[in-house]
Design an enzyme around this catalytic site. Structure first.
Site, PDB file in Angstrom:
ATOM      1  N   GLY A 137      11.072  -4.049 -48.269  1.00 30.21           N
ATOM      2  CA  GLY A 137      10.727  -2.955 -47.352  1.00 30.21           C
ATOM      3  C   GLY A 137       9.380  -2.334 -47.642  1.00 30.21           C
ATOM      4  O   GLY A 137       8.796  -1.681 -46.777  1.00 30.21           O
TER       5      GLY A 137
ATOM      6  N   THR B 184      12.107   7.720 -47.136  1.00 34.66           N
ATOM      7  CA  THR B 184      12.879   6.660 -46.489  1.00 34.66           C
ATOM      8  C   THR B 184      14.321   6.729 -46.991  1.00 34.66           C
ATOM      9  O   THR B 184      14.683   7.614 -47.776  1.00 34.66           O
ATOM     10  CB  THR B 184      12.318   5.260 -46.829  1.00 34.66           C
ATOM     11  OG1 THR B 184      12.554   4.986 -48.211  1.00 34.66           O
ATOM     12  CG2 THR B 184      10.824   5.176 -46.538  1.00 34.66           C
ATOM     13  N   MET B 185      15.136   5.757 -46.587  1.00 32.78           N
ATOM     14  CA  MET B 185      16.523   5.679 -47.034  1.00 32.78           C
ATOM     15  C   MET B 185      16.624   5.544 -48.547  1.00 32.78           C
ATOM     16  O   MET B 185      17.645   5.914 -49.149  1.00 32.78           O
ATOM     17  CB  MET B 185      17.220   4.494 -46.353  1.00 32.78           C
ATOM     18  CG  MET B 185      16.649   3.131 -46.713  1.00 32.78           C
ATOM     19  SD  MET B 185      17.335   1.772 -45.719  1.00 32.78           S
ATOM     20  CE  MET B 185      19.005   1.684 -46.321  1.00 32.78           C
TER      21      MET B 185
ATOM     22  N   PRO C  15      16.113  10.448 -41.093  1.00 28.99           N
ATOM     23  CA  PRO C  15      17.415  10.014 -40.562  1.00 28.99           C
ATOM     24  C   PRO C  15      18.015   8.843 -41.332  1.00 28.99           C
ATOM     25  O   PRO C  15      19.238   8.761 -41.482  1.00 28.99           O
ATOM     26  CB  PRO C  15      17.090   9.627 -39.116  1.00 28.99           C
ATOM     27  CG  PRO C  15      15.620   9.350 -39.103  1.00 28.99           C
ATOM     28  CD  PRO C  15      15.037  10.283 -40.107  1.00 28.99           C
TER      29      PRO C  15
ATOM     30  N   HIS D 165       0.830  -1.205   0.000  1.00 27.09           N
ATOM     31  CA  HIS D 165       0.000   0.000   0.000  1.00 27.09           C
ATOM     32  C   HIS D 165       0.864   1.255   0.000  1.00 27.09           C
ATOM     33  O   HIS D 165       0.360   2.351   0.186  1.00 27.09           O
ATOM     34  CB  HIS D 165      -0.917   0.018   1.228  1.00 27.09           C
ATOM     35  CG  HIS D 165      -1.701  -1.235   1.404  1.00 27.09           C
ATOM     36  ND1 HIS D 165      -1.398  -2.165   2.368  1.00 27.09           N
ATOM     37  CD2 HIS D 165      -2.753  -1.723   0.708  1.00 27.09           C
ATOM     38  CE1 HIS D 165      -2.249  -3.182   2.278  1.00 27.09           C
ATOM     39  NE2 HIS D 165      -3.071  -2.937   1.277  1.00 27.09           N
TER      40      HIS D 165
END
EC number: 2.7.1.28
Length: 589
Positions: free
Chosen positions: A500, A508-509, A571, A226
């Site tokens: 992918g 995207t990449m 990224p 508790h």
């Protein structure tokens, strides 16, 4: 309102009732008793007619699945709940007892945790039941090992060990054992077990604030379920250190509430989630507890890991140890359909838990046992490839924070760490004395880079890079020339698109890789020198990566994020520019 106080409830007043209503809706083998927070087995009349001893337990809500989640054949006959962290009223306890037994039946074992409110309210209900002619006996569970002082106190608190007592009593009742036998064995089992808790955060009662405060870098040892104060606060430590601290305290000879555990003992171990601890952490804690106990010569014959007695959303764990004999082991192994009970998965025909050895497969040592690879390029090209790989890896490691910052917009902020992790392994294997990267054989080099991406990077990025390099390896087995490198790059891009699910323009990449591949191919076909062609390809790569800042995301994690939050380049695409630019730097020297 602070995030610590957020609860997905409808009303504070009805949250306990709606919790129980949800439990029986999901598990219709349970049913509620009208007018009370009492849950019983749906087949309770058949159970009563069998003449077997019935079992009840209960306490304040907020500890789910305790105790209604442990109602079922082979465990409790019924349970009674109070308000959050509040003992149930005697009239509801008595209603529960009346619902699971008859005056001329085998009797009822009432299991309670050693808290003052529970002792008083359950004690009053039991005395009333006896006065009405019911046969009852009470088992008080107090197995907390936190208290070191020998001063007079309310006694050892009842914690998660209560669930083990419920399981033991339930199995004995199913066997047809008498009220006296069940109570005697259960009370003896209480003396053979101990529990210690560790909290990383407080919990918040619906409609109220936190039950206590704990610094962001603090943990508390020995607290109650508790939020009652523990015995020590310390800075956050590793899982290994936390388990050692807990078990050392539990077994400390100077601890008056200790549980004696020595080499040769056989125990059951329960790793309990106090509410807000991830399954990942629980499994780590279980591993550490088993390793520590076994290192001390203790046979850990059973391990139970999960949520048994929680404290709402409190982050933390408790560890319970129970000394085993044949009777108790058989009781723990006995069948039950109680929805909250989680039993360990033992190998077929086995009755004793041991940690299994890892399975060795044909590919377990594939990389480490590779034979020496023959060079397929000149010494000068071999030196160039070494420098390219080394520089690309170093640049990715240097860019870790930058890429992580970009990834926070659209992902979980780990793109840079993922790339750096793979790059670190590349550097490690590049300089390995036993099995260095075969930079003199481009096809084998690409194959090894694919293995590194798969094993060291992990996730979708690791998978895509592994596919890319594996495809490149296949192309470079045919020949080594500028056109062959271009064809290999194009084939790798095609493979990424295939598996992918993304295309150029999806943010995207690929928005860096695809224009680089197309430009390299176009320039070579126009009879430009390989260096000129590659410079032009890297330029297109950089432009493509930067253009992702204004693209609408149609693939990858970014596609789940609102477009107005995506203001920087992708990224993954920027990572491609980093390693391709590093290769160009070496070629340009």
């Amino acid at each position: 309102m602070s995030t610590a106080c957020k609860k997905l409830v409808n009303t504070v007043e009805r949250c306990v009732d709606e919790n129980l209503e949800g439990l029986v809706a999901v598990n219709p083998g349970l049913r509620l008793v009208e007018g009370h927070r009492v849950v019983v087995r749906t087949d309770i009349n058949d159970a009563i007619a069998s003449g077997k001893v019935s079992l009840i337990c209960g306490g304040g809500s907020g500890h789910e699945p305790a105790h209604a989640g442990f109602v079922g054949k082979g465990m409790l006959s019924g349970s009674v709940a109070g308000a959050v962290f509040t003992s149930p009223p005697p009239q509801s306890i008595l209603a529960c007892l009346r619902a699971v037994a008859k005056k001329n039946s085998g009797g009822t074992v009432v299991i309670i945790k050693n808290y003052t409110g529970d002792r008083i309210n359950f004690g009053l209900a039991v005395e009333r039941a006896k006065h009405e002619g019911y046969k009852c006996d009470m088992v008080v569970v107090g197995e907390d090992c936190a208290l070191k002082s020998s001063d007079k106190t309310a006694g050892r608190r009842g914690l998660c060990g209560t669930i083990l007592i419920e399981k033991i009593c339930g199995a004995l009742a199913e066997e047809g054992r008498s009220l006296e036998d069940i109570a005697r064995i259960a009370k003896d089992a209480v003396t053979k077990m101990g529990t210690i808790g560790l909290s990383l955060s407080p919990c918040t009662i619906p409609g109220a604030g936190a039950t206590f405060t704990l610094g962001a870098d603090e943990i508390e040892l020995g607290l109650g379920i508790h939020g009652e104060a523990g015995v020590k606060r310390t800075k956050l430590v590793t899982a290994n250190e936390a388990v050692r601290m807990m078990i050392d305290h539990m077994t400390d000879p100077n601890n008056n509430s200790r549980l004696e555990v020595k080499a040769g003992d056989k125990v059951a171990c329960m790793i309990n989630n106090l509410g807000g601890t991830s399954v990942l952490e629980l499994n780590i804690i279980a591993r550490e507890a088993i390793l520590l106990l076994e290192s001390r010569g203790v046979a850990v014959e059973r391990v139970y890991c999960g949520s048994f007695t929680t404290s709402l959303e409190m982050a933390g764990i408790s560890i319970t140890l129970l000394h085993l004999d044949d009777t108790l082991r058989n009781c723990l192994d006995a069948e039950t359909n109680a929805p909250g009970w989680v039993r360990p998965y033992l190998p077929c025909g086995e009755r004793t838990r041991t940690t299994p050895q890892k399975l060795v497969t044909e590919d377990s040592h594939t990389i480490t046992t590779q034979q020496a690879v023959k060079d397929t390029v000149s010494a000068d090209m071999k030196k160039l490839l070494y420098d390219m790989v080394k520089t690309a890896a170093e640049q990715l490691i240097t860019s870790e924070e930058k890429l992580n910052g970009l990834d926070k917009e659209s992902g979980d902020g780990d793109c840079g760490s993922t790339m750096a992790r793979g790059a670190q392994e590349v550097l490690s294997e590049l300089n390995s004395k036993d099995n260095p990267l075969p930079v003199g054989n481009p096809a084998e080099l690409a194959k090894r880079l694919g293995n590194i991406a798969e094993v060291s990077m992990g996730g979708s990025s690791g998978g895509l890079y592994s596919l890319f390099f594996t495809t490149v390896a296949g192309e470079l087995q045919k020949e080594i020339s500028p056109l062959a490198w271009s064809s290999a790059l194009a084939a790798g891009v095609t493979t990424i698109r295939k598996y992918g699910g993304a295309d150029p323009g999806d943010r995207t990449m690929l928005d860096a890789l695809y224009p680089a591949s197309e430009e390299l191919s176009s320039c070579l076909k126009a009879n430009k020198s390989p260096l000129e062609a590659f410079k032009s390809a890297v330029q297109k790569c950089t432009e493509g990566a930067k253009s992702t800042a204004t693209m609408k995301a149609r693939a990858g994690r970014s596609s789940y994020v609102s477009q107005d939050r995506l203001t920087n380049p992708d990224p993954g695409a920027m990572a491609v520019t980093i390693w391709l630019s590093a290769v160009l730097d070496i070629l340009s020297k």
